[in-house]
Write an enzyme that holds these catalytic residues in place. Structure first.
Site, PDB file in Angstrom:
ATOM      1  N   CYS A   2       0.853  -1.066   0.029  1.00  0.00           N
ATOM      2  CA  CYS A   2       0.085   0.055  -0.089  1.00  0.00           C
ATOM      3  C   CYS A   2       0.985   1.264  -0.029  1.00  0.00           C
ATOM      4  O   CYS A   2       1.452   1.587   1.172  1.00  0.00           O
ATOM      5  CB  CYS A   2      -0.921   0.012   1.246  1.00  0.00           C
ATOM      6  SG  CYS A   2      -1.958   1.403   1.208  1.00  0.00           S
ATOM      7  N   GLU A 103      -3.623   0.850  -6.197  1.00  0.00           N
ATOM      8  CA  GLU A 103      -2.788   0.050  -6.789  1.00  0.00           C
ATOM      9  C   GLU A 103      -2.855   0.125  -8.399  1.00  0.00           C
ATOM     10  O   GLU A 103      -3.439   0.563  -8.808  1.00  0.00           O
ATOM     11  CB  GLU A 103      -3.275  -1.541  -6.238  1.00  0.00           C
ATOM     12  CG  GLU A 103      -3.114  -1.729  -4.686  1.00  0.00           C
ATOM     13  CD  GLU A 103      -1.674  -1.798  -4.202  1.00  0.00           C
ATOM     14  OE1 GLU A 103      -0.826  -1.725  -5.121  1.00  0.00           O
ATOM     15  OE2 GLU A 103      -1.593  -2.206  -3.125  1.00  0.00           O
TER      16      GLU A 103
END
Length: 225
Positions: A2, A103
């Site tokens: 992340c 992402e």
């Protein structure tokens, strides 16, 4: 992994703060990147508080603040044995509110970003915090814990941040509990339904701080599991 996320001042985020007894608001921030100041919830003296911290954990024993090692994420599988993370795991746990995280997938020769966001609600991401230095020189920093992707999430990435369900958030924050007893909370799961939405690649530039522009319908949705 992340490495970017957004947090929005909306009823869902405010509901998380209300749930944890915090009488403050979070200012909307887009495209937050490692080493930036980010809003963090922790517990001190039996009270939860909202505080800005540097998103890149600096171990208290480090000689100087350093970015040679990737300390903005911490793997759940190695927390208990990590020189940098095993100490904070015991009693310095925190929650990082996130309205969505980003992402990327390589598609047609370029990196296409996707916003992963709750269908309804806000993520309470599990994290650790640390203090480096003392007094006016003190730096508070944090890391987001990641785990193996839950079923379905591997379509976008093989890892994901740990998302805490509402009934476990207070327990995660409680510093009287040794975090080594809370490792089952870090298993892969999706506590809420989410969707994965393609967004404008301008977000790839961490200096771009506007709301992400969607490029179409959700790539896919996943139910809570």
């Amino acid at each position: 992994m992340c490495g970017r996320y957004n947090v929005i001042d909306d009823p869902f985020t405010q509901g998380l703060l209300d749930e944890l007894g915090i009488a403050k608001r979070i200012h909307t921030r887009y495209n937050l990147a490692p080493t930036e100041q980010v809003p963090v919830i922790r517990q001190l003296d039996k009270q939860n508080e909202l505080i800005d911290m540097r998103w890149w954990l600096i171990p208290h024993w480090a000689h100087v603040p350093d970015t040679r090692y990737s300390m903005f994420n911490a793997k759940a599988e190695t927390l208990a044995t990590s020189k940098a993370f095993s100490g904070p795991l015991k009693h310095q746990r925190c929650i990082i509110p996130a309205s969505s995280f980003i992402e990327w997938r390589t598609e047609e020769g370029h990196k296409q970003p996707y916003a992963i966001q709750p269908v309804s609600g806000v993520f309470a991401l599990a994290g650790l915090w640390e203090q480096w230095g003392h007094g006016a020189e003190a730096i508070h920093s944090c890391t987001i814990i990641t785990t193996v992707a839950a079923p379905g999430m591997e379509q976008i990435h093989h890892r994901q941040p740990v998302m805490l369900p509402a009934d476990l958030r207070a327990r995660w924050l409680d510093p009287t509990i040794d975090g080594h007893h809370l490792m089952p909370l870090l298993m892969p799961s999706l506590p809420c339904a989410l969707e994965v939405v393609p967004i404008d690649p301008v977000i790839n530039n961490s200096h771009h701080k506007q709301a992400p522009t969607t490029l179409g319908p959700a790539l896919f949705r996943l139910d809570a599991n």
